[in-house]
Structures are given as C-alpha cells and as structure tokens.
Design a protein around this motif. Structure first.
Motif: not given
Ligand SMILES: Cc1cc2nc3c(=O)[nH]c(=O)nc-3n(C[C@H](O)[C@H](O)[C@H](O)COP(=O)(O)OP(=O)(O)OC[C@H]3O[C@@H](n4cnc5c(N)ncnc54)[C@H](O)[C@@H]3O)c2cc1C
Length: 555
Positions: A22-44
């Motif tokens: 949700a934070l990544a989607a909101d930062l995208h909306r605000h035009g902020v550069l971000f990276r989103l990493v997760d150790r798992k292989g895909g969505p829950e």
C-alpha cells in the motif's frame, strides 16, 4: 558490508505485505522514487487477514486499488450472535452514513496482496520478490542497506529513507535498534480453517456467526470463492502446536453450535497460533521508519492488523512525498511516528481488554449476557467488540502537533477524519461528494457558510486570499444558504439540505483545512484568516503536496 557499488533510491521499502504494498502504491501516486523488496517468492498465498473495513476501503480507493478489491470481495450483510448456549439475535451491518463505503467486506489478505502487486505492475513498478534485507547503516544523508537475492548475491542500496514493513519479527526494526518486547497472553490458543461449509443454517455467504462459550469464542466469517473462515480461540490444552485437522475443527464446530449436521469440507488453509502483542518504543529512528506489524504485533481479534497497517501506509505516504519532493521539514515524519504509535498503543490496549473479556468471561459477564444480551443487541443493533469502532472510521489524532483547533463548539474537530457527504457542483448542478475533492491530492480548505447568506461574500474573499497565498491548497466552498444556488463558481458545492453541514456538525461560518490523508489539520472561524495563515506558516509549509495525484475517489 562489502564494496559492491550502491544503487540509489529515495525510499527503500522492506517487506511487500499489505503495508509495504500500500505504501509503494501511494508513493507511486505521489511520484516518489522507491524500491520494494520482499524475501518471499510472490504475493501471500494464504488468507491470513479476512476483512476490509470501511476506512480501509476509503484508503484503498484514494490510492487506486479499491475498485478491484470491491470487485472480488464479499459484502457482509448481517451478524448472528450466540452466547453461552443462547441465541442473542441477528443484527444487520451497521449503517455508516459518513462514508461512501459503509459495508464490511470479506476478502483474504493473499488476494489483496495480489491486487496491489498487480496494480503496481500496471503502473510500471516491480515488486522485487526473492530479495531479503540483511543489514543497514545510517548517516546524516541516508541509509546504506545490504540486500541478498535468492541465489545469495548481495547488493548495496543507498536510500534516503528505509521503511521497515517486514512484519512482526522485523529485522529492520532490530537493525535500527528499536525495541519491541511482545507480551504473551497465556493460556489460550487460536486454530483456524478456511473451507466450504454445510449445516442446518442458510449458507448465503454474506453472514457472520459469533459464538461465545465458557473457555473462549469462535466465529464463522465468509470469504470469496464460497469459502468460510472458522476461527476458534480456546484453552491452550486443546490447541496442539501444529495445524489442526479437519476432523478436530468439525468436532469443535458441532460441539459449539450444537448442530450435528455441521461440517466443513474442501479445506483451503489451516493455521494455528498463540496470542502476543506489543508496540515498538518508537516508529522512527532517524531515517528508518516502521509500519504495519513491524511496529505493532497485533492480536488477531477484531480483524484489525492488516487494516491498521494500511492506515499506517496512508499516513506515511504523503509525508514522505512532502519531505522528498516538496522540501518539507523532516519534522513531518515525526508526526507520522507520534500519530500512528499513539493509535497503535490504544489499539493494543483495547485488543488486550477484549481478549480478557471474551476469553475469560466472569460469572457476572455470563449472567449479564444470558439475561440482557438479546435486549442489548436489539437496542444497539451493533456487534462492536471493544471501545473503538472496528471500522476504524473514528481513528483520530487530536493530540498531534498537526492538529490545531480554534473553535469550541462542534463534534468534528481538528485531528478527526473528515466525513463524506453528497453535495452538488454549482457550476453544472451535478451531484458529487466531498471525498471527490478531499482525496484528489494535496490539502483542501473546506469553507462552510453555516447557512448564512451574509457569510458568502466573506468566504469568497477568504478563498481568494488563500488561493493567492497558498496556491497548492484547493478551496471548496460548501454553501447552504439558498441564495448560493445563484453562484456558478467552480469551487462552490451546494449543500441546501445541509447534509454536509450536519456531518461536520457546523452551524456557523467556519473553515476546515483537510490533510491529503483526509484528516482535519486545522479548524477555525471564517473571519479568522490570521489563525489559518499562522497554521499554514507553521505546519503547512511542512507538507504541501501538489494537486493532481491519482485517486479512484475522484469523479
Ligand atoms: C491467522 C491470522 C489471521 C489474521 N486475521 C486478520 C484479520 O482478519 N484482519 C486483519 O486486519 N488482520 C488479520 N491478521 C493480521 C494481519 O495478517 C497482519 O496484521 C498483516 O499481515 C500485517 O501486514 P504487514 O505488511 O505489516 O506484515 P506482513 O504481512 O507480515 O508482511 C511482512 C512482509 O515482509 C517480508 N519480510 C520479512 N522479513 C524480511 C526480510 N528480512 N527481507 C525482506 N522481506 C522480509 C515477509 O516475507 C512479508 O511478506 C491475521 C493474522 C494471522 C496470522
């Protein structure tokens, strides 16, 4: 850390659970550069959280993934409560007039994660699954982070801020030196199964059942795909440290409901666990922030964890954007830490109290429930588990440094969530809502005339003044005086039946300055331009977002 060259980003989000996504989607909306990493292989893949409360729906629509959640979720229409062997009654889902999303939705976490992940992808962002956080080191200008991919390859990332959204056992929290000491609630355990249900009651997939019994409580709640979640909280001796079997769950179901025909079949997921809770000592350590379970280990009672996590993200997104994009002071990030930590500490206390009330009922509680429970349910028409409203619509920040109230009267004050109401655009007489403007991005000054025709010219002058001195603030004049129907100005919303006035509990001319996340920052009299500009000078300079961010609440 080794010497691998660093890649840079503004925000590194560690953990793509509901809050990180949700934070990544909101930062995208605000035009902020971000990276989103997760150790798992895909969505829950598993359900985990099963509900989406009204406030979470407001946020999801503001960010942009709300319509898709609505498309697949199941709306809950009614709840039936049984207590200590007696039927107390059935209540319809509560009416919630201040929101465009009054229903409680049943939808599992795995599906929500899939939706937000796809939303990000559709907007050109990739969740970097299979990438684990290893360590971090902070300095005055940023954070150096070591990541490791699934093949053991290490990468150094330089970020201006890191947000730890890596769940209850957060390594980011640990690396930032923030303490969270979970407290175990002894003696009880949780078992769950998601499965299909047949029994001697109608299975309509829009209905919840709660059963209170001597040693605990359980619930049967609908999920998409014609599944039901059966959660069972009971004495620990009856909760072995392994996933429950279908036979065990069916035995409990029949025992508690007294229905020998009751049966779950085609199970999709089993889980079990203990109860523990705790809130991090702080939500910010310089350039590292915490959100979601990383900041607060919630007790899975009342369906609050994922929902509160998404509120964390929405509180933080616009503040990070203001600091990174608009040059606002970092002090704005402290308001995130103060506001959300206070809400989480209150929620933790409430959940603990509910746990004790539901799991350890006294003889008096049982007597009261048996004797008066049905009457109370009929009178209140509501199944609220605790003091707080579970829909999270009344979550507020009255003690935040961002909340300044200069009026004495009125229910809706600075720090509260701004309510919604239907209004009419004066320019073309089309019906719209307050939310369409409030969530269009940036700050909104809502000016009410209190139904007084004489106030209209005063408000017009004030709106002009504000537009001149604070160009990034949108003005919205909400006029109830009948003479207002003659104006065609683009920022006028007609409220002749005073629906918006009533929702804000406004009876005299006044103004509300609403933050990008829909909370009221400032409230003051319509003649008090000084008070408004002082607030703007002190606080607004901290975080004026540009108008024009995307939101599915815009009409
Ligand atoms: C059985 C169960 C039922 C629940 N029911 C409900 C409910 O009905 N309603 C509700 O609102 N809540 C419910 N919850 C709580 C809800 O699931 C959590 O509050 C929610 O998952 C919090 O989201 P999060 O994004 O903060 O953390 P998480 O969902 O835990 O996500 C954290 C992410 O970080 C990743 N990660 C961890 N360590 C690292 C690392 N070192 N590097 C990179 N990535 C990392 C993980 O892989 C994970 O994807 C339930 C929880 C459980 C267990």
């Amino acid at each position: 850390m080794n010497d691998t060259p660093a890649t840079t980003t503004d925000v590194l989000i560690v953990g793509a659970g509901p809050v990180g996504l949700a934070l990544a989607a909101d930062l995208h909306r605000h035009g902020v550069l971000f990276r989103l990493v997760d150790r798992k292989g895909g969505p829950e893949r598993y359900s985990k959280a099963a509900n989406f409360w009204p406030r979470t729906q407001e946020v999801a629509h503001a960010i942009g993934f709300g319509p898709e959640v609505h498309r697949i979720a199941v709306a809950v229409r009614a709840t039936t409560v049984h207590a200590f062997g007696q039927l107390l009654g059935t209540v319809p889902t509560r009416s919630r007039p201040t929101t465009p999303f009054p229903e409680t939705l049943a939808v599992n976490q795995g599906k929500v994660e899939g939706i937000v992940s796809a939303h990000l992808e559709a907007h050109g962002h990739r969740v970097e699954y299979g990438t684990a956080f290893v360590s971090l080191a902070q300095d005055d200008a940023g954070v150096t982070v070591e990541l490791e991919d699934a093949n053991g390859r290490r990468e150094i990332v330089r970020a201006r801020y890191v947000v730890g959204t890596d769940g209850g056992k957060s390594r980011v929290r640990e690396a930032a030196g923030i303490r969270l000491t979970p407290v175990r609630l002894e003696g009880k355990g949780l078992q769950q199964v998601d499965a299909r249900l047949r029994w001697s009651r109608p299975v309509t997939h829009d209905h919840i059942w709660f059963y209170l019994f001597d040693s605990g409580f359980c619930g049967i709640v609908p999920l998409p795909d014609k599944l039901y979640r059966f959660f069972l909280c009971r004495d620990l001796e009856r909760v072995p440290d392994r996933a429950p079997t279908l036979e065990e769950m069916n035995l409990a179901l029949r025992e508690i409901t007294g229905d020998p025909s009751a049966e779950f079949y085609d199970p999709a997921w089993f889980s079990h666990g203990l109860f523990a809770y705790g809130v991090a000592e702080t939500y910010r350590a310089r350039r590292v922030l915490l959100a979601g379970d990383a900041g607060h280990n919630t007790i899975p009672i009342g369906g609050q964890g994922m929902n509160a996590a998404i509120q964390d993200a929405f509180n933080l997104g616009w503040k990070l954007a203001a600091v990174l994009r608009d040059g606002s002071s970092e002090a704005l990030l402290d308001t995130y830490a103060v506001e959300r930590r206070a809400v989480r500490a209150e929620l933790a206390q409430d959940q603990k109290d509910n746990f004790n009330r539901l799991m350890r009922p006294t003889a008096l509680t049982k007597f009261v429930q048996r004797s008066f429970g049905a009457f109370v349910l009929r009178r209140t028409q509501s199944v609220e588990l605790g003091r707080r409203d579970e829909a999270q619509l009344s979550v507020n920040y009255p003690r935040s440094p961002l909340s300044v109230d200069r009026l004495r009267r009125g229910r809706v004050r600075a720090g509260d969530r701004a309510p919604d109401a239907p209004v009419v655009r004066a320019s073309d007489l089309t019906t719209t809502t307050l939310f369409a403007d409030v969530y269009a991005g940036g700050w909104t000054l809502v000016l009410f005339d209190g139904g007084r025709a004489a106030a209209c010219s005063e408000l017009e002058a004030l709106a002009l003044e504000v537009r001149a001195s604070l160009p990034a603030v949108r003005t919205l004049r909400v006029l109830a005086a009948e003479s207002a129907s003659r104006t065609m100005a683009h920022d006028v919303r007609l409220d002749l039946d005073r629906l918006a006035h009533a929702r804000f509990d406004v009876r005299q001319p006044c103004v509300y300055l609403v933050r990008p996340d829909g909370y009221i920052g400032y409230r003051g009299g319509a003649a008090d331009l000084g008070g408004l500009l002082k607030y703007a000078g002190l606080v607004l300079r901290l975080g004026v977002a540009q108008p024009g961010v995307r939101s599915s609440l815009r009409t």
